[in-house]
Design an enzyme around this catalytic site. Structure first.
Site, PDB file in Angstrom:
ATOM      1  N   HIS A   3      50.919  38.457  40.044  1.00 41.52           N
ATOM      2  CA  HIS A   3      49.504  38.685  39.749  1.00 41.52           C
ATOM      3  C   HIS A   3      48.728  37.441  40.184  1.00 41.52           C
ATOM      4  O   HIS A   3      49.136  36.326  39.869  1.00 41.52           O
ATOM      5  CB  HIS A   3      49.315  38.942  38.247  1.00 41.52           C
ATOM      6  CG  HIS A   3      47.905  39.308  37.920  1.00 41.52           C
ATOM      7  ND1 HIS A   3      47.397  40.563  38.166  1.00 41.52           N
ATOM      8  CD2 HIS A   3      46.879  38.574  37.421  1.00 41.52           C
ATOM      9  CE1 HIS A   3      46.115  40.594  37.809  1.00 41.52           C
ATOM     10  NE2 HIS A   3      45.785  39.399  37.358  1.00 41.52           N
ATOM     11  N   ASP A  16      50.444  44.379  33.882  1.00 40.55           N
ATOM     12  CA  ASP A  16      50.385  42.915  33.738  1.00 40.55           C
ATOM     13  C   ASP A  16      50.835  42.398  32.380  1.00 40.55           C
ATOM     14  O   ASP A  16      50.377  41.349  31.932  1.00 40.55           O
ATOM     15  CB  ASP A  16      48.954  42.406  34.027  1.00 40.55           C
ATOM     16  CG  ASP A  16      48.495  42.767  35.426  1.00 40.55           C
ATOM     17  OD1 ASP A  16      49.352  42.844  36.327  1.00 40.55           O
ATOM     18  OD2 ASP A  16      47.293  42.982  35.612  1.00 40.55           O
ATOM     19  N   LEU A  23      49.252  48.668  43.678  1.00 45.51           N
ATOM     20  CA  LEU A  23      48.162  48.917  42.735  1.00 45.51           C
ATOM     21  C   LEU A  23      48.455  49.969  41.668  1.00 45.51           C
ATOM     22  O   LEU A  23      47.732  50.068  40.683  1.00 45.51           O
ATOM     23  CB  LEU A  23      46.891  49.327  43.503  1.00 45.51           C
ATOM     24  CG  LEU A  23      46.396  48.275  44.501  1.00 45.51           C
ATOM     25  CD1 LEU A  23      45.074  48.715  45.119  1.00 45.51           C
ATOM     26  CD2 LEU A  23      46.237  46.922  43.836  1.00 45.51           C
ATOM     27  N   ASN A  48      52.545  39.117  51.623  1.00 38.55           N
ATOM     28  CA  ASN A  48      53.640  38.631  50.763  1.00 38.55           C
ATOM     29  C   ASN A  48      54.961  39.310  51.129  1.00 38.55           C
ATOM     30  O   ASN A  48      56.006  38.657  51.149  1.00 38.55           O
ATOM     31  CB  ASN A  48      53.320  38.884  49.282  1.00 38.55           C
ATOM     32  CG  ASN A  48      52.454  37.785  48.696  1.00 38.55           C
ATOM     33  OD1 ASN A  48      52.927  36.686  48.431  1.00 38.55           O
ATOM     34  ND2 ASN A  48      51.170  38.087  48.530  1.00 38.55           N
ATOM     35  N   GLU A  84      51.143  31.795  46.375  1.00 35.61           N
ATOM     36  CA  GLU A  84      52.048  32.957  46.432  1.00 35.61           C
ATOM     37  C   GLU A  84      53.121  32.762  47.501  1.00 35.61           C
ATOM     38  O   GLU A  84      54.309  32.982  47.251  1.00 35.61           O
ATOM     39  CB  GLU A  84      51.250  34.236  46.721  1.00 35.61           C
ATOM     40  CG  GLU A  84      50.330  34.599  45.578  1.00 35.61           C
ATOM     41  CD  GLU A  84      49.549  35.876  45.827  1.00 35.61           C
ATOM     42  OE1 GLU A  84      49.152  36.487  44.835  1.00 35.61           O
ATOM     43  OE2 GLU A  84      49.325  36.256  46.992  1.00 35.61           O
ATOM     44  N   LEU A 135      50.267  51.942  38.528  1.00 35.93           N
ATOM     45  CA  LEU A 135      51.061  51.637  37.342  1.00 35.93           C
ATOM     46  C   LEU A 135      52.482  52.162  37.554  1.00 35.93           C
ATOM     47  O   LEU A 135      52.677  53.259  38.088  1.00 35.93           O
ATOM     48  CB  LEU A 135      50.427  52.328  36.129  1.00 35.93           C
ATOM     49  CG  LEU A 135      51.034  52.003  34.766  1.00 35.93           C
ATOM     50  CD1 LEU A 135      50.821  50.532  34.410  1.00 35.93           C
ATOM     51  CD2 LEU A 135      50.415  52.889  33.685  1.00 35.93           C
ATOM     52  N   ILE A 136      53.467  51.368  37.149  1.00 33.54           N
ATOM     53  CA  ILE A 136      54.862  51.801  37.317  1.00 33.54           C
ATOM     54  C   ILE A 136      55.218  52.752  36.180  1.00 33.54           C
ATOM     55  O   ILE A 136      55.124  52.384  35.007  1.00 33.54           O
ATOM     56  CB  ILE A 136      55.804  50.571  37.326  1.00 33.54           C
ATOM     57  CG1 ILE A 136      55.432  49.625  38.474  1.00 33.54           C
ATOM     58  CG2 ILE A 136      57.270  50.994  37.440  1.00 33.54           C
ATOM     59  CD1 ILE A 136      55.448  50.238  39.858  1.00 33.54           C
TER      60      ILE A 136
HETATM   61  C1  GRF Z   1      48.191  39.257  46.396  1.00 32.09           C
HETATM   62  O1  GRF Z   1      47.193  38.323  46.097  1.00 32.09           O
HETATM   63  C2  GRF Z   1      48.911  39.704  45.149  1.00 32.09           C
HETATM   64  O2  GRF Z   1      49.029  38.705  44.207  1.00 32.09           O
HETATM   65  C3  GRF Z   1      47.972  40.752  44.654  1.00 32.09           C
HETATM   66  O3  GRF Z   1      47.548  41.435  45.801  1.00 32.09           O
HETATM   67  C4  GRF Z   1      47.575  40.543  46.914  1.00 32.09           C
HETATM   68  C5  GRF Z   1      48.390  41.189  47.977  1.00 32.09           C
HETATM   69  O4  GRF Z   1      48.281  40.530  49.199  1.00 32.09           O
HETATM   70  N1  GRF Z   1      48.538  41.497  43.601  1.00 32.09           N
HETATM   71  P1  GRF Z   1      49.217  40.942  50.411  1.00 32.09           P
HETATM   72  O5  GRF Z   1      49.160  42.456  50.564  1.00 32.09           O
HETATM   73  O6  GRF Z   1      50.600  40.472  50.089  1.00 32.09           O
HETATM   74  O7  GRF Z   1      48.670  40.258  51.617  1.00 32.09           O
END
Ligand code: GRF
Length: 197
Positions: free
Chosen positions: A106, A147, A87, A16, A176, A89-90
């Site tokens: 998410h 979340d 991953l 992403n 995404e 928590l902020i």
């Molecule tokens: C994505 O599915 C995002 O929604 C989730 O973790 C994944 C990350 O994928 N929170 P990448 O590292 O962007 O390939």
């Protein structure tokens, strides 16, 4: 106008992050100025090298317990933070320093399948195990709880009864890639008046 400077936080692959980078390349109003991870071995660092973006690692304890992250964001003059597969928590101090300036994606339709421990393939397995007929993505502002920030956008995809969690993950990833950069752009236009001019 100076470009809005984005930091992308990612713990894993960073696909992403790379997709967002490509979306904004050529847009002189936005600069991906920093990639931050909590894992020094995360593949996102390799992607950062390819993209020519600075990437840094802050171990979980440092991220949570010190002011390092604030110093780093200050040093790179970051205006806005995108969590893309991050991953940890902020911490409250970060939420307070960036009010309405942190968004997360998410990989499910919150409030379903969210919260601590619900990330990556665990989410898609839970969706399949629950016999859900659809899943999708949720893009939301970030507050102090996992979340739970205000939802900005959701998109759905069908889950077939024969789908494996991997097949569900592929459908969700496609959503995404299609939506996240555009929704970030809409949020930037809302949060930074100068952006839409
Ligand atoms: C994505 O599915 C995002 O929604 C989730 O973790 C994944 C990350 O994928 N929170 P990448 O590292 O962007 O390939």
């Amino acid at each position: 106008m100076n470009p809005i400077r984005l930091a992308i936080f990612a713990s894993g692959s960073g696909s992403n992050a790379e997709n967002i980078y490509h979306y904004f390349s050529g847009n002189d109003k936005v600069e991906i100025a920093l990639i931050l991870s909590d894992k020094s071995q995360a593949f996102v660092h390799q992607r950062a090298i390819k993209m020519g973006v600075v990437s840094k690692t802050l171990q979980a304890a440092v991220f949570k317990e010190s002011d390092e992250v604030l110093s780093l964001l200050n040093e790179y003059r970051i205006d806005f933070i995108v969590l893309a597969g991050f991953l940890l928590l902020i911490p409250a101090k970060l939420v307070q320093a960036f009010p309405n300036k942190i968004v997360n994606i998410h990989p499910a339709l919150l409030p379903k399948f969210g919260g601590k421990g619900m990330y990556g393939d665990r989410v898609h397995k839970a969706v399949v195990d629950a016999g859900e007929k659809q899943t999708g993505i949720t893009i939301h502002y970030v507050n102090e709880n996992y979340d739970e920030g205000q939802v900005v956008f959701q998109a759905t995809c069908p889950v077939e009864s024969t789908d494996t969690s991997e097949e569900v993950a592929n459908k969700v990833h496609a959503l995404e890639y299609k939506h996240f950069p555009k929704v970030i752009e809409l949020i930037l236009a809302k949060e930074f008046e100068a952006y839409s001019r």
